[in-house]
Every structure is written in C-alpha cells, then in structure tokens.
Design a protein around this motif. Sequence first.
Motif, short mmCIF file in Angstrom:
data_model
loop_
_atom_site.label_atom_id
_atom_site.label_comp_id
_atom_site.label_asym_id
_atom_site.label_seq_id
_atom_site.Cartn_x
_atom_site.Cartn_y
_atom_site.Cartn_z
N ALA A 41 7.46 -32.10 22.17
CA ALA A 41 7.68 -32.32 23.60
C ALA A 41 9.04 -31.80 24.03
O ALA A 41 9.19 -31.22 25.12
CB ALA A 41 7.54 -33.81 23.92
N ARG A 42 10.05 -32.00 23.19
CA ARG A 42 11.40 -31.54 23.52
C ARG A 42 11.53 -30.02 23.47
O ARG A 42 12.47 -29.46 24.05
CB ARG A 42 12.41 -32.15 22.55
CG ARG A 42 12.66 -33.63 22.75
CD ARG A 42 13.73 -34.12 21.79
NE ARG A 42 14.10 -35.50 22.04
CZ ARG A 42 15.03 -36.16 21.34
NH1 ARG A 42 15.68 -35.55 20.35
NH2 ARG A 42 15.33 -37.42 21.63
N GLN A 101 -0.61 -32.69 17.84
CA GLN A 101 -0.85 -31.50 18.64
C GLN A 101 -2.36 -31.33 18.82
O GLN A 101 -2.95 -30.35 18.35
CB GLN A 101 -0.26 -30.27 17.95
CG GLN A 101 1.26 -30.24 17.90
CD GLN A 101 1.85 -29.52 19.10
OE1 GLN A 101 1.93 -28.30 19.13
NE2 GLN A 101 2.24 -30.29 20.11
N GLN A 156 8.92 -27.82 24.25
CA GLN A 156 7.81 -27.20 24.96
C GLN A 156 8.29 -25.94 25.68
O GLN A 156 9.33 -25.93 26.34
CB GLN A 156 7.23 -28.19 25.99
CG GLN A 156 5.96 -27.69 26.63
CD GLN A 156 5.28 -28.76 27.46
OE1 GLN A 156 5.76 -29.90 27.52
NE2 GLN A 156 4.18 -28.41 28.09
N GLU A 168 5.36 -35.95 17.77
CA GLU A 168 5.02 -35.61 19.15
C GLU A 168 6.29 -35.35 19.95
O GLU A 168 6.35 -34.43 20.78
CB GLU A 168 4.22 -36.75 19.78
CG GLU A 168 2.82 -36.94 19.20
CD GLU A 168 2.07 -38.04 19.91
OE1 GLU A 168 1.96 -37.98 21.15
OE2 GLU A 168 1.58 -38.96 19.23
N GLU A 169 7.30 -36.16 19.73
CA GLU A 169 8.56 -36.01 20.45
C GLU A 169 9.22 -34.67 20.12
O GLU A 169 9.79 -34.01 21.01
CB GLU A 169 9.51 -37.16 20.09
CG GLU A 169 10.84 -37.10 20.83
CD GLU A 169 11.78 -38.22 20.40
OE1 GLU A 169 12.81 -38.40 21.08
OE2 GLU A 169 11.51 -38.88 19.37
#
Length: 409
Positions: free
Chosen positions: A159-160, A322, A162, A155-156
């Motif tokens: 997120a970084r 996701q 995006q 997930e990280e």
Amino acid sequence: MTDPVEQAAAALADNPARAGELAARYPANPRIAVNLGHALRTRGDREGAIAAYRRAAALQPTNGEAWWSLANLKIGVLGAADEREMRRLLERRDLDERDRMRLSYALGRLLEDAGRFAESFEHYAAGAAVAFRQRQSPPPDYRQQAADISALFSEEFFARRQGWGAASAAPIFVVGLPRSGSTLVEQILATHPDIEGTMELPYTGSIAGRLAARGPDAIARLTEREVRALGEEYLAQAGVHRRLGRLRFIDKMPNNFRHVGLIRLILPDACIIDVRRHPMAAGFSCFKQLFAEGHDYSYDLAELGLYYRFYLATVRHFAKVQPGTIHTQVYEALVAEPDAQIAALLDAAGVDFAPECLRFYENRRAVRTVSSEQVRQPIYRSALEHWRHYESFLGPLKQALGDAASNWH
C-alpha cells in the motif's frame, strides 16, 4: 538452468548446424557428441539426439551424462542390452562418482519404464544419495524463509509503494516447483501470436541476490526511483531474449516463486502464473530427476516435503495480501479439461483466445527443459497417478508434507 540439456543447448540450440560442424571436426570427442545431442533435442530432433548420445556412449562407455541423456528422453530409448551394460559399469570400483550418479538415475528410469518399480526406486535413491553428498551447503530453514517473506511483504508494504516500479505488462512469470507442468503452460502460452517464450531467465534471482547482500532490510529501504530502476533493469536484460517482436514474453524460472514480492514491487503490471501439481506427484517427479544445479532439496524426500510447504505458504501469502495478482493453474485440472483451462489461462495472461493454443504440440519452437519431449505431444492423463506405483517408498515425503499432502489446492 536446471538440466544438462539446458546448459549445453543454451550455447548451441540457436545454431545446431554449428554443433554438427564441431561434431564432424572432432568425431572422437564424447563431450562434443553429448553437446550435439543436447542441441538436437532442444530443436525437437529426437532421433538425431539419440544417435549423438549413442555415439558419446560408444566413444566413452563410462560417460554417465550420455546414458542419463538417453534415459531422459523418456520411454522407449533404452533396452535390455543397455541395462546389462549399465549394471556392468556400476560394478566398477574406479567409476567416477558423478558418472555413477548419472548411471544410477539412467538405470532407474529404464527400470521404471519396464514397470520394475521397486528396483527402479533403489537406483533413484542411490543416485540421489550421491547428489546429496555433493551438496555444498546444509539445508536452509524453509519455515523461517517463508516467515521472513510474509513479514516483509505485507499489505501495508505494498500500500505504501502503490504506483512504484516499471510500468510494463510485457512479462509473464511462470512459477512453481519444477516437474509440475510449467513447461507445458509455457508451450501453450508461447503458441499465442502475441506471446514469446524465452527461457528460464536468471535476472530476478540475480537482482534478489544483489539486494540480499546489502542486508535483510535492503528491499524495504529502496526508494521509488531505485525500485523503478530495478524494474527497467530487468526489462532491459530480458529484452535480449525477445527476438520475435511480440507484445508479451515468458520468464519460466520456477524458483521465482521465492521472488514474487520483488516482482510485484518492481514490475507491478506483470502477470504471474503459479503452476501447481499434487505434492506427492510433484515431489516424486523431482526426486527421480537429476538436475544440473540449483535444486539440492530434490535429493532428499523429507526436504522435498518441507520445500513444497515453503512454496505453498509463499504463494498463498501473496494471494492473500495481493488478491487477484497470481493466477494458479492446477496441472491436474489442465489435463482433465484442457480447452476450458487453456481459455482461462490466456485470459489470465491478458490476451485474447487463440485457437492454435489448443494445438500447442504443433509449435516447433526450441524447448530447453527436460519436458521438451512431452510438450511436443497432446496432453495425456497417464502420468497423473503414476507416483502411486512408488507410494510405499515415499513415506518421508508424505510425513514432511503434513496437511499439505491433501490441502494443496
């Protein structure tokens, strides 16, 4: 590419007249006759394909590809005289090993169609054993591969990054195991006026291979500019196959399930459809299918089970990190309630409902996979439980699947 039909027809399918010209010019060449059969099959000319394959087998009786191509047209092509001839050929000690492999699969298919399932499995297993011996590398560690994918694409990680990637909603990736309904899903989608079917495009795998050669952390080290460039590279390469000017296009490379993370990175607006089938049905269907290349796992039942677990773990991981980005289409559900499932499928693909998609079998587009015959017919239920005729022979597959044999959807 996963089948001889795909390999030869890729060059000839768009110009079957040219294939016919070559066959007329070289009437004694069995290779050309086989290629003509592949081209005609791709175009939906079943009777023409049968005639071409028959000609190839008459010119060269030991031509295993001609026999397997006839068998691969599914039910009703081979008969008692063919069974006698194939058995006679398989008794020859001087038979080329690849021809022996193809003849074994062809005889297995004939016996399956006749309901002689035990004999059929013996010949499928004999053909698979030859294919397995020809393998160029040992089986990979699928559990480790799944773990590596999960560790990288967290997930990280997303997120970084995006907002990175090429901004295009044009691609629709259809992924999963072969023989699980992906060609049917492709045919349904490609019947929509806004969606074009292309083929099993190799470009995502090529990008992934290039990055892997740069080291295990190559994807993590990509800059935003590099990520966008990779997405644009894919779109440019795929654009060569987009000939109808439609808004969306399909990339039906099943093994792209391995590269969902890369797809989400470089093409974050792309649609991903995971086509999933009962693992025993999917596994046996792969085992009895002779692929041209790229599916070495399919020739060993135990490895097939491990591969299915790898696939399942991978797509489930991305559904977790996701959420909402992968639409899972269960094949059995599509067969049970096609109207509702097709409507949901089109919605997932981001297009309005089109009633002609319910009559996908009327679409005469070229189909380059081994399911070309089935997708030109209405959906039928008879294949859903067919694998149970072979259940007593599929112990290694079921054991390797473990809890995935029942917990798969």
